[in-house]
Design a protein around this motif. Sequence first.
Motif, PDB file in Angstrom:
ATOM      1  N   LYS A 174       0.817  -1.317  -0.056  1.00 53.18           N
ATOM      2  CA  LYS A 174      -0.048   0.090  -0.026  1.00 53.18           C
ATOM      3  C   LYS A 174       0.621   1.325   0.115  1.00 53.18           C
ATOM      4  CE  LYS A 174      -2.888   0.559   3.609  1.00 53.18           C
ATOM      5  NZ  LYS A 174      -4.075   0.165   4.321  1.00 53.18           N
ATOM      6  N   VAL A 175       0.386   2.442  -0.689  1.00 54.33           N
ATOM      7  CA  VAL A 175       1.086   3.755  -0.589  1.00 54.33           C
ATOM      8  C   VAL A 175       0.179   4.568  -0.119  1.00 54.33           C
ATOM      9  CG1 VAL A 175       2.210   5.409  -1.836  1.00 54.33           C
ATOM     10  CG2 VAL A 175       2.325   3.257  -2.840  1.00 54.33           C
ATOM     11  N   SER A 176       0.236   5.332   0.961  1.00 48.10           N
ATOM     12  CA  SER A 176      -0.432   6.184   1.499  1.00 48.10           C
ATOM     13  C   SER A 176       0.027   7.607   1.608  1.00 48.10           C
ATOM     14  CB  SER A 176      -0.760   6.007   3.006  1.00 48.10           C
ATOM     15  OG  SER A 176      -1.054   4.607   2.888  1.00 48.10           O
ATOM     16  N   GLU A 177      -0.468   8.690   1.078  1.00 47.00           N
ATOM     17  CA  GLU A 177       0.059   9.892   0.989  1.00 47.00           C
ATOM     18  C   GLU A 177      -0.816  11.115   1.799  1.00 47.00           C
ATOM     19  OE1 GLU A 177       0.484  11.645  -2.865  1.00 47.00           O
ATOM     20  OE2 GLU A 177       0.456  13.693  -2.157  1.00 47.00           O
ATOM     21  N   MET A 337       1.256   3.704   6.817  1.00 48.01           N
ATOM     22  CA  MET A 337       0.341   4.694   6.867  1.00 48.01           C
ATOM     23  C   MET A 337       0.351   5.454   8.022  1.00 48.01           C
ATOM     24  SD  MET A 337      -3.714   4.237   6.369  1.00 48.01           S
ATOM     25  CE  MET A 337      -4.182   3.852   7.908  1.00 48.01           C
ATOM     26  N   LEU A 338       0.310   4.704   9.153  1.00 46.80           N
ATOM     27  CA  LEU A 338       0.321   5.493  10.622  1.00 46.80           C
ATOM     28  C   LEU A 338       1.458   6.207  10.696  1.00 46.80           C
ATOM     29  CD1 LEU A 338      -1.079   2.503  12.995  1.00 46.80           C
ATOM     30  CD2 LEU A 338      -2.384   4.635  11.924  1.00 46.80           C
ATOM     31  N   GLY A 339       2.587   5.810  10.333  1.00 47.25           N
ATOM     32  CA  GLY A 339       3.780   6.601  10.372  1.00 47.25           C
ATOM     33  C   GLY A 339       3.633   7.629   9.683  1.00 47.25           C
ATOM     34  N   LEU A 355       4.855  10.327   2.552  1.00 47.04           N
ATOM     35  CA  LEU A 355       4.278   9.016   1.769  1.00 47.04           C
ATOM     36  C   LEU A 355       4.769   7.949   2.298  1.00 47.04           C
ATOM     37  CD1 LEU A 355       5.696   9.736  -1.951  1.00 47.04           C
ATOM     38  CD2 LEU A 355       3.223   8.961  -1.268  1.00 47.04           C
ATOM     39  N   GLY A 356       3.639   7.033   2.867  1.00 50.63           N
ATOM     40  CA  GLY A 356       4.014   5.975   3.458  1.00 50.63           C
ATOM     41  C   GLY A 356       4.160   4.610   2.588  1.00 50.63           C
ATOM     42  N   TYR A 357       5.149   3.838   2.627  1.00 55.65           N
ATOM     43  CA  TYR A 357       5.111   2.384   2.099  1.00 55.65           C
ATOM     44  C   TYR A 357       4.610   1.339   2.861  1.00 55.65           C
ATOM     45  CZ  TYR A 357       6.658   5.274  -2.005  1.00 55.65           C
ATOM     46  OH  TYR A 357       6.707   6.145  -3.258  1.00 55.65           O
ATOM     47  N   ASP A 358       3.828   0.511   2.727  1.00 59.06           N
ATOM     48  CA  ASP A 358       3.571  -0.557   3.407  1.00 59.06           C
ATOM     49  C   ASP A 358       4.271  -1.862   2.617  1.00 59.06           C
ATOM     50  OD1 ASP A 358       2.438  -0.562   6.189  1.00 59.06           O
ATOM     51  OD2 ASP A 358       1.357   0.958   5.141  1.00 59.06           O
ATOM     52  N   VAL A 359       5.331  -2.396   3.296  1.00 56.01           N
ATOM     53  CA  VAL A 359       6.157  -3.238   2.592  1.00 56.01           C
ATOM     54  C   VAL A 359       6.023  -4.723   3.161  1.00 56.01           C
ATOM     55  CG1 VAL A 359       8.422  -3.691   1.401  1.00 56.01           C
ATOM     56  CG2 VAL A 359       7.592  -1.400   1.892  1.00 56.01           C
TER      57      VAL A 359
ATOM     58  N   LEU B   6     -10.271  14.183   1.047  1.00 59.58           N
ATOM     59  CA  LEU B   6      -9.596  12.680   1.043  1.00 59.58           C
ATOM     60  C   LEU B   6      -8.038  12.669   1.207  1.00 59.58           C
ATOM     61  CD1 LEU B   6     -11.814  11.433  -2.014  1.00 59.58           C
ATOM     62  CD2 LEU B   6     -12.348  11.151   0.561  1.00 59.58           C
ATOM     63  N   SER B   7      -7.634  11.526   1.812  1.00 59.66           N
ATOM     64  CA  SER B   7      -6.162  11.547   1.933  1.00 59.66           C
ATOM     65  C   SER B   7      -5.887  10.017   1.826  1.00 59.66           C
ATOM     66  CB  SER B   7      -5.718  12.161   3.022  1.00 59.66           C
ATOM     67  OG  SER B   7      -6.378  11.671   4.326  1.00 59.66           O
ATOM     68  N   GLY B   8      -4.722   9.724   1.948  1.00 64.22           N
ATOM     69  CA  GLY B   8      -4.177   8.568   2.123  1.00 64.22           C
ATOM     70  C   GLY B   8      -4.622   7.647   0.919  1.00 64.22           C
ATOM     71  N   PRO B   9      -4.767   6.140   1.225  1.00 65.13           N
ATOM     72  CA  PRO B   9      -5.379   5.351   0.180  1.00 65.13           C
ATOM     73  C   PRO B   9      -6.971   5.713  -0.415  1.00 65.13           C
ATOM     74  CG  PRO B   9      -5.233   4.191   1.968  1.00 65.13           C
ATOM     75  CD  PRO B   9      -4.666   5.606   2.330  1.00 65.13           C
ATOM     76  N   LEU B  10      -7.605   6.359   0.436  1.00 60.96           N
ATOM     77  CA  LEU B  10      -8.849   7.058   0.134  1.00 60.96           C
ATOM     78  C   LEU B  10      -8.733   7.869  -1.162  1.00 60.96           C
ATOM     79  CD1 LEU B  10      -9.834   7.639   3.862  1.00 60.96           C
ATOM     80  CD2 LEU B  10     -10.989   5.983   2.125  1.00 60.96           C
ATOM     81  N   LYS B  11      -7.816   8.679  -1.502  1.00 56.63           N
ATOM     82  CA  LYS B  11      -7.731   9.651  -2.520  1.00 56.63           C
ATOM     83  C   LYS B  11      -7.783   8.612  -3.771  1.00 56.63           C
ATOM     84  CE  LYS B  11      -4.601  13.320  -3.361  1.00 56.63           C
ATOM     85  NZ  LYS B  11      -3.437  14.066  -2.995  1.00 56.63           N
ATOM     86  N   SER B  12      -6.966   7.615  -3.867  1.00 56.56           N
ATOM     87  CA  SER B  12      -6.832   6.852  -5.223  1.00 56.56           C
ATOM     88  C   SER B  12      -8.230   6.059  -5.318  1.00 56.56           C
ATOM     89  CB  SER B  12      -5.698   5.832  -5.136  1.00 56.56           C
ATOM     90  OG  SER B  12      -6.064   4.951  -4.147  1.00 56.56           O
TER      91      SER B  12
END
Lengths: 753, 81
Positions: A174-177, A337-339, A355-359, B6-12
């Motif tokens: 997952k990528v979280s921004e 994502m929490l980070g 930007l978080g990368y869950d790996v 929206l942010s994080g994965p919700l944005k995509s």
Amino acid sequence: MADDPKFKDRKFKMVGTRPPRPDGLDKVTGRAKYGADTFAPGQLVALVLRSPHAHAQIKRIDTSKAEKLTGVKAIITSNDLPDVTNGDRELYDTLENCLARDRALYDGHAVAAVAAIDEPTARKALKLIRVTYKILPHVTDVDAAMKPGAPIVQPRVYTRGVSPKPTSPSNVAKVSEFGHGDVEAGFKAADVVVEKSYKTEQTHQGYIEPHACLASVGPDGHGELWVTTQGHFVYRNTCAALLGMDVAKLKVTSSEIGGGFGGKTHVWMEPIALALSRKANRPVKLEMTRDEVFRGTGPTSSTSIDVKIGVKKNGTITAASAELRYQDGAFPGIWAMLGAMTAYACYDLKNVKTLGYDVLVNRPKVAAYRAPSAPMAAFAVESTINEVAAAIGMDPVDFRIKNAAKEGTKSSYGPTYGPIGIGPTLAAVKKHPHMREKLGKNQGRGMACGFWFNFGGETCTDLNIGVDGTVTLTVGTVDVGGARASLSLIAAEELGIPYERVKCNIADTGSLGHNHMTDGSRGTFSSGMSTIFAARHAIEDLCQRAANTWEIPVKEVVWHDGNATAKGKKHKKLQPLSLGDLAAGSENTGGPIAGHSQIVADGAGVSFASHICDIEVDPETSATKVVRYTVIQDAGKAIHPDYVEGQFQGGAVQGIGWALNEEYIYGDDGRLQNPGFLDYRIPVCSDLPFIDTQILEIPNPNHPYGIRGVGETSIVPPLAAIGNALADVTGVRMTHVPMSPPRIRKAIKEKQA
Amino acid sequence: MLKVCLSGPLKSAADGAASVLVSAATIRELLRKLVKQYPQMQMQLDDGIAVSVNGEIFRDNWSQEIPEGAEVFLLPRIQGG
């Protein structure tokens, strides 16, 4: 209104005092019953066979010889836990983690389990099970797992959070921004930009009590589970779903708990114990060894983090960004994502992006660990904050105060803050005598800030009044850190009776409505709110009974200091009726007197802390000793200050261990090299000074008493506080946690070279 | 009409949009309409979601009313230790 969650300022009589905890005597005399401390007639002993390989295809499991061994009553493999998850991805991950299916995904992954009449027999049986593995390439490092060509840990995982949708599997789950503003413009506007990269190693929660349970499932499909857990209702639901049982037919009782810190929020071997019991038709006891706890449960992520902060010479941060790569173990999680959400939560930033990368890697499934993911992000950000302050010649505390978030700040993860405590904790740091104490030779001082969200959730509470006027308070959140004392204080406060007249019990799952776990620092926040409401419902009933007794309207009755009192001059001859009076007469006024509350406790207040740390570094060995440590944190309202301070101290100690010593060490073969407390060293009392604390009370507007959660935030700042103290004494910026003597010596030598 | 950030994965899941406009009086209505507009959002809801209304985070209470003009953020549901 009985159920109004809004904060109302009031003077407390009980809340804020420090009476002895009700579970204290049993715990110090050894009478308290933990996970391994219960027994059933005819119980079997279970042991688990675990993969010695980091990644391997399981071609065959031959249990035939083991099954013939006298005394063996059941052996299970994944065939005995068929997939009944009905497409629920997360539940399937849990199933596969409990017992490997076609592949072992990490060293320590359970592949089979035995229940036998005693441990020697079970151990013999494990040795007779033949597993044919085909060893596959593995990856255990988070950066290596992201490189092209890295072994794919989970072929069913495609990166989420990116557009367009990927067409091939990836270790990036997952990528979280998060963020707002324009960071590029912000960096251009800066006078100074500092960029640093950091790594943190994997740590375990290190709870002293290993996982243990006693499971019993009968042929009628009814079952019971005694278990050490942070959330027995959640365990019930998960186990029932994995075994295809009716939720109501599985009764789960939580034992006393010897620490959890997030590690006991997930099921690990409990479904195995239930499946063995179901197959053997006997109760089954399953206890993990410490080796199994390290290899087969859920530590926190190891990480790799890049931080960039731009600043004006006057100390205003113009932009901040971070890229955070967290490994989730072999199953997708939300840890990066929490980070990414927490990294810059302490600051008021116009331009921020994370930007978080869950790996995925071939390590155990990562679980929550006290303010999960925030300590690593804070280590990177708070270390860089000090570097930025130094670059512009500003005091690091003043720099933080200038840029601290406040009420009305748009947080780096989105929402606008209400009243928060970061500013007051920093102001308290400035005033604290610790900051003025003279440092000795080879000593340095550092400070750092930390943030955690806190949350509430589903909560159900009963309050029953006995015929003698004593009160039984029944809650469904496991007491991890003194909650029974705090909740008893709250009930006593509402009812206006002495603390000693309240007995708080933790109900089993058959005795109360669903409760979410004790996690997210929610125990006292949620069950506290629910206790207040239950007590107020009971008071409504008590007032009605007094009114009936006096034959006056209930609106003319008030509850005051533990008594029903008739209002007004016309009732001056009516003597107040105490709780005891009304309880004694309850048989003739409607029967049992009780209050109940079932709520979703939303609106938990966010929490901030600032820590100050003095260390001494041995110039010869680089061994680092903490010589003074102060935690300053906003509690909203400290119900029982001893246990608030205990949480502050415990979190700080875990953070100190993480900062200086603790790490999972994997060999090139992907096997964990140090699964025991001799080689994975957590701090003990003799390693530490007394951890000083200062409680601030900035009320949470969404709780009747102003409570915020306090259990997690104090683990967030220590890594950076110690890193900053090390920089102060050695002049070297440590970028790799743990900051163990070999790493410090290496960094000093590199600087000298 | 609410502006939902929206942010994080919700944005995509919302085709990369940082915010969307939705007419809703409660969290339940908001989520229902979002999924109708962006079916991919369902997977995010299944994973767990939280809604911030004027800075107050709601994880479970979908009956919560949303005042007109409120600041609304959709956030991934978090876990704690």
